[in-house]
Design a protein around this motif. Structure first.
Motif, mmCIF file in Angstrom:
data_model
loop_
_atom_site.group_PDB
_atom_site.id
_atom_site.type_symbol
_atom_site.label_atom_id
_atom_site.label_comp_id
_atom_site.label_asym_id
_atom_site.label_seq_id
_atom_site.Cartn_x
_atom_site.Cartn_y
_atom_site.Cartn_z
ATOM 1 N N GLU A 347 0.831 -1.210 0.000
ATOM 2 C CA GLU A 347 0.000 0.000 0.000
ATOM 3 C C GLU A 347 0.863 1.256 0.000
ATOM 4 O O GLU A 347 0.647 2.187 -0.778
ATOM 5 N N VAL A 348 1.871 1.289 0.869
ATOM 6 C CA VAL A 348 2.713 2.487 1.004
ATOM 7 C C VAL A 348 3.611 2.675 -0.228
ATOM 8 O O VAL A 348 3.762 3.786 -0.729
ATOM 9 N N LEU A 349 4.160 1.587 -0.753
ATOM 10 C CA LEU A 349 4.989 1.691 -1.963
ATOM 11 C C LEU A 349 4.171 2.175 -3.161
ATOM 12 O O LEU A 349 4.664 2.926 -3.992
ATOM 13 N N SER A 350 2.901 1.738 -3.247
ATOM 14 C CA SER A 350 2.036 2.222 -4.340
ATOM 15 C C SER A 350 1.835 3.724 -4.210
ATOM 16 O O SER A 350 1.882 4.451 -5.196
ATOM 17 N N TYR A 351 1.612 4.172 -2.975
ATOM 18 C CA TYR A 351 1.417 5.600 -2.735
ATOM 19 C C TYR A 351 2.671 6.379 -3.146
ATOM 20 O O TYR A 351 2.588 7.470 -3.708
ATOM 21 N N MET A 354 6.213 3.476 -6.256
ATOM 22 C CA MET A 354 7.253 2.457 -6.509
ATOM 23 C C MET A 354 6.490 1.168 -6.827
ATOM 24 O O MET A 354 6.421 0.239 -6.022
ATOM 25 N N PHE A 355 5.882 1.169 -8.031
ATOM 26 C CA PHE A 355 4.857 0.168 -8.329
ATOM 27 C C PHE A 355 5.380 -1.253 -8.502
ATOM 28 O O PHE A 355 4.686 -2.201 -8.159
ATOM 29 N N GLU A 356 6.610 -1.399 -9.034
ATOM 30 C CA GLU A 356 7.069 -2.773 -9.292
ATOM 31 C C GLU A 356 7.289 -3.544 -8.002
ATOM 32 O O GLU A 356 6.849 -4.680 -7.858
ATOM 33 N N GLU A 357 7.962 -2.911 -7.051
ATOM 34 C CA GLU A 357 8.179 -3.573 -5.760
ATOM 35 C C GLU A 357 6.831 -3.787 -5.061
ATOM 36 O O GLU A 357 6.579 -4.845 -4.479
ATOM 37 N N ALA A 358 5.948 -2.787 -5.151
ATOM 38 C CA ALA A 358 4.611 -2.889 -4.532
ATOM 39 C C ALA A 358 3.840 -4.071 -5.115
ATOM 40 O O ALA A 358 3.180 -4.822 -4.387
ATOM 41 N N ALA A 359 3.939 -4.256 -6.443
ATOM 42 C CA ALA A 359 3.193 -5.334 -7.110
ATOM 43 C C ALA A 359 3.659 -6.705 -6.622
ATOM 44 O O ALA A 359 2.855 -7.610 -6.391
ATOM 45 N N ASP A 360 4.953 -6.845 -6.426
ATOM 46 C CA ASP A 360 5.503 -8.130 -5.956
ATOM 47 C C ASP A 360 4.931 -8.472 -4.579
ATOM 48 O O ASP A 360 4.463 -9.586 -4.333
ATOM 49 N N TYR A 361 4.932 -7.486 -3.676
ATOM 50 C CA TYR A 361 4.384 -7.716 -2.329
ATOM 51 C C TYR A 361 2.870 -7.954 -2.370
ATOM 52 O O TYR A 361 2.336 -8.795 -1.651
ATOM 53 N N MET A 382 -11.483 -6.248 -1.827
ATOM 54 C CA MET A 382 -10.821 -4.935 -1.849
ATOM 55 C C MET A 382 -9.303 -5.100 -1.980
ATOM 56 O O MET A 382 -8.639 -4.328 -2.676
ATOM 57 N N ALA A 383 -8.750 -6.110 -1.295
ATOM 58 C CA ALA A 383 -7.298 -6.340 -1.360
ATOM 59 C C ALA A 383 -6.887 -6.772 -2.767
ATOM 60 O O ALA A 383 -5.859 -6.329 -3.292
ATOM 61 N N VAL A 384 -7.709 -7.630 -3.399
ATOM 62 C CA VAL A 384 -7.404 -8.089 -4.763
ATOM 63 C C VAL A 384 -7.493 -6.906 -5.732
ATOM 64 O O VAL A 384 -6.677 -6.767 -6.646
ATOM 65 N N MET A 385 -8.470 -6.032 -5.499
ATOM 66 C CA MET A 385 -8.604 -4.838 -6.343
ATOM 67 C C MET A 385 -7.346 -3.959 -6.231
ATOM 68 O O MET A 385 -6.780 -3.534 -7.234
ATOM 69 N N ARG A 386 -6.914 -3.692 -5.006
ATOM 70 C CA ARG A 386 -5.704 -2.876 -4.799
ATOM 71 C C ARG A 386 -4.510 -3.489 -5.516
ATOM 72 O O ARG A 386 -3.722 -2.807 -6.166
ATOM 73 N N ALA A 387 -4.386 -4.824 -5.380
ATOM 74 C CA ALA A 387 -3.261 -5.516 -6.016
ATOM 75 C C ALA A 387 -3.347 -5.392 -7.542
ATOM 76 O O ALA A 387 -2.338 -5.185 -8.215
ATOM 77 N N GLY A 388 -4.571 -5.483 -8.080
ATOM 78 C CA GLY A 388 -4.762 -5.368 -9.532
ATOM 79 C C GLY A 388 -4.356 -4.000 -10.036
ATOM 80 O O GLY A 388 -3.653 -3.870 -11.059
ATOM 81 N N HIS A 393 -0.538 -0.283 -12.732
ATOM 82 C CA HIS A 393 0.355 0.879 -12.701
ATOM 83 C C HIS A 393 1.815 0.482 -12.937
ATOM 84 O O HIS A 393 2.607 1.286 -13.408
ATOM 85 N N ALA A 394 2.154 -0.766 -12.572
ATOM 86 C CA ALA A 394 3.546 -1.219 -12.760
ATOM 87 C C ALA A 394 3.790 -1.652 -14.210
ATOM 88 O O ALA A 394 4.898 -2.057 -14.556
ATOM 89 N N GLY A 395 2.736 -1.600 -15.050
ATOM 90 C CA GLY A 395 2.884 -2.009 -16.448
ATOM 91 C C GLY A 395 2.763 -3.514 -16.632
ATOM 92 O O GLY A 395 3.024 -4.051 -17.702
ATOM 93 N N LEU A 396 2.346 -4.235 -15.545
ATOM 94 C CA LEU A 396 2.171 -5.692 -15.630
ATOM 95 C C LEU A 396 0.710 -5.950 -15.998
ATOM 96 O O LEU A 396 -0.108 -6.321 -15.159
ATOM 97 N N ILE A 397 0.387 -5.720 -17.263
ATOM 98 C CA ILE A 397 -1.007 -5.640 -17.684
ATOM 99 C C ILE A 397 -1.745 -6.979 -17.587
ATOM 100 O O ILE A 397 -2.921 -7.018 -17.210
ATOM 101 N N GLU A 398 -1.046 -8.087 -17.891
ATOM 102 C CA GLU A 398 -1.743 -9.384 -17.838
ATOM 103 C C GLU A 398 -2.172 -9.713 -16.408
ATOM 104 O O GLU A 398 -3.336 -10.019 -16.149
ATOM 105 N N ALA A 399 -1.218 -9.635 -15.474
ATOM 106 C CA ALA A 399 -1.537 -9.928 -14.072
ATOM 107 C C ALA A 399 -2.545 -8.909 -13.542
ATOM 108 O O ALA A 399 -3.492 -9.260 -12.822
ATOM 109 N N GLY A 400 -2.362 -7.632 -13.915
ATOM 110 C CA GLY A 400 -3.268 -6.574 -13.452
ATOM 111 C C GLY A 400 -4.701 -6.831 -13.876
ATOM 112 O O GLY A 400 -5.631 -6.769 -13.061
ATOM 113 N N HIS A 401 -4.891 -7.146 -15.151
ATOM 114 C CA HIS A 401 -6.242 -7.406 -15.660
ATOM 115 C C HIS A 401 -6.851 -8.631 -14.967
ATOM 116 O O HIS A 401 -8.023 -8.625 -14.570
ATOM 117 N N GLY A 402 -6.041 -9.677 -14.789
ATOM 118 C CA GLY A 402 -6.528 -10.904 -14.122
ATOM 119 C C GLY A 402 -7.026 -10.613 -12.710
ATOM 120 O O GLY A 402 -8.100 -11.072 -12.300
#
Length: 478
Positions: A347-351, A354-361, A382-388, A393-402
């Motif tokens: 959550e804090v890294l997204s804010y 720093m989207f790539e590290e945030a996406a991994d977590y 809600m947690a899955v939505m935040r992760a998506g 935002h990290a440009g990981l479109i396949e995982a994001g859309h899923g």
């Protein structure tokens, strides 16, 4: 025992739990069992100037009541709708010189309604205010002291020309607020903004693995089915977040709601093993090491809370990284201490963008949550939505859309298609689907266009992390 709009449920005596609600017909996941307007509701003291006092929506520009200068509304429509409930409050605030605290305001609104309509069954209610539990007898010394202070403040505020109530009855009303006050959230469902009394909802008993969920939508609460419910089944909701071992949940329920939870998940300690998981295999850590890491995690969470309160987000990230380094060789993937740190870090890294590290977590957090939570749990959705959104935002479109599609499927059941957050998610789902198609057709072009788009517009910033977890069901003093 049915009233207007409540034909599909009945009040019954539940063994060992007092009153409860049961279904009169079959419900499927996502069905609205009933929608109930508040008997009385108020905005929290800290938000009275940014939240509409009628519909509880957060708005940039609100109209202030010209008389008491305290109440705020979206527009004239909301102001007119509020007048019946605000009229007495308005003149009492003017006479008193200032508005009292939220508890006093809510008690006063309840009493003015009783003055207008009597305390018997009001329309659409299965039980009267008089019959709601107050648990005053179970209060400890500290709670009794707070109750006495509230009664005293109430009497100072309550106008002499209004109907006068006895001390015992006033204490009953404060007791009702204390154990039945329901948290109202803003239109996005992300922040707790007020507290209300909903007599029918109060009849639903707790279960840590419930068959219903409660959502505040468009000025009413909705009781929604999470799984298939047959006629005669008891309708249950969870008063606490499931992401805690059974012993901790039981302690919390005893302290805040004065009962011992005897649900299946607590009795059999179901999922406790997952929540306390440690690394298996060759280098399995010793019990001593696990104990040390858990203690280190608890201490870190305290430091994180302090840093978050002060807005020191880079410090939060540093603390999370240090803690994860200690946790990763020792704790299992579903361990709640690991999941709590992953949740805060993402959550804090997204804010901080720093989207790539945030996406991994976020991915690791969601993988853990999916093994623990009920598949149709609102907090999971809600947690899955935040992760998506983070992956997107990290440009990981396949995982994001899923992830966005997965979140949408959960929220259709927990929030329903008309809820603002589900509508937001539908827009994101369409957008990411379009981007994914472009990505699949021509990866190089997709990244070029993405780069250009990011240069031209500031990337949508994630909301500032709040210190609250998602709003809890009932409004309790911790």
């Amino acid at each position: 025992m049915t009233k207007g709009g409540m034909e599909s449920v009945e009040v019954f005596t539940s063994e060992g739990k007092g009153r409860g609600l049961k279904a009169q017909k079959e419900f499927l996941p996502g069905d609205v069992i009933f929608a109930e307007p508040a008997y009385a509701a108020v905005v929290f003291d800290s938000l009275t100037h940014v939240i509409c006092h009628t519909c509880f929506k957060r708005q940039e520009r609100l109209h202030r009541c010209g008389q008491c200068k305290f109440a705020y509304y979206c527009d004239r429509t909301c102001q007119r709708a509020a007048w019946l409930n605000h009229k007495n409050e308005c003149s009492a605030i003017k006479k008193h010189g200032k508005a009292p605290t939220e508890n006093i305001r809510l008690a006063a609104r309840i009493m003015w309604k009783i003055e207008r309509e009597g305390s018997g069954l009001s329309e659409g209610c299965l039980v009267s205010i008089d019959d709601l539990q107050n648990h005053v007898d179970s209060f400890d010394e500290e709670e009794k002291k707070e109750l006495r202070a509230d009664v005293e403040s109430f009497l100072e505020f309550w106008p002499p020309q209004s109907q006068q109530f006895g001390m015992q009855y006033i204490s009953h009303i404060f007791g009702v607020i204390s154990c039945n006050g329901f948290t109202l959230s803003d239109q996005r469902g992300l922040q707790a903004v007020g507290v209300g009394i909903f007599p029918n909802l109060c009849q639903a008993n707790h279960d840590c693995w419930p068959n219903c969920t409660v959502i505040f939508n468009n000025g009413k609460i909705e009781l929604r089915a999470l799984s298939k419910i047959s006629p005669g089944d008891e309708l249950t909701v969870s008063y606490v977040d499931f992401l805690n071992v059974s012993e901790e949940r039981r302690k919390q329920l005893k302290k805040q709601y004065y009962f011992d939870c005897s649900c299946e998940h607590c009795k059999k300690q179901i999922k406790d093993d997952l929540m306390l998981a440690v690394k298996e295999g060759e280098g399995k850590p010793s019990a001593e090491t696990v104990k040390e890491v858990v203690q280190f995690s608890k201490d870190t969470l305290e430091k994180i809370n302090k840093a978050r309160l002060e807005g020191l987000y880079h410090e939060v990230v540093k603390l999370c990284r240090e803690c994860l380094k200690k946790q990763e060789p020792v704790l299992g993937d579903t361990n709640i201490y690991l999941l709590r740190i992953l949740s805060i870090a993402s959550e804090v890294l997204s804010y901080l963008q720093m989207f790539e590290e945030a996406a991994d977590y976020a991915k690791r957090m969601v993988d853990g949550y999916l093994k623990i939570y009920h598949p149709n749990n609102a907090q999971l959705g809600m947690a899955v939505m935040r992760a998506g959104v983070t992956h997107w935002h990290a440009g990981l479109i396949e995982a994001g859309h899923g992830l966005i599609c997965k979140a949408y499927a959960i929220l259709l059941i927990t929030h329903g298609p008309s809820h603002p957050i589900t509508k937001d998610l539908e827009v994101m789902r369409v957008q990411t689907e379009m981007e994914l198609r472009m990505f699949q057709q021509n990866e190089f072009m997709y990244y070029k266009m993405r780069e250009a788009a990011l240069k031209n517009q500031k990337i949508q910033v994630m909301p500032e992390p709040s210190n609250e977890t998602s709003p809890s069901l009932f409004h309790k003093k911790e």
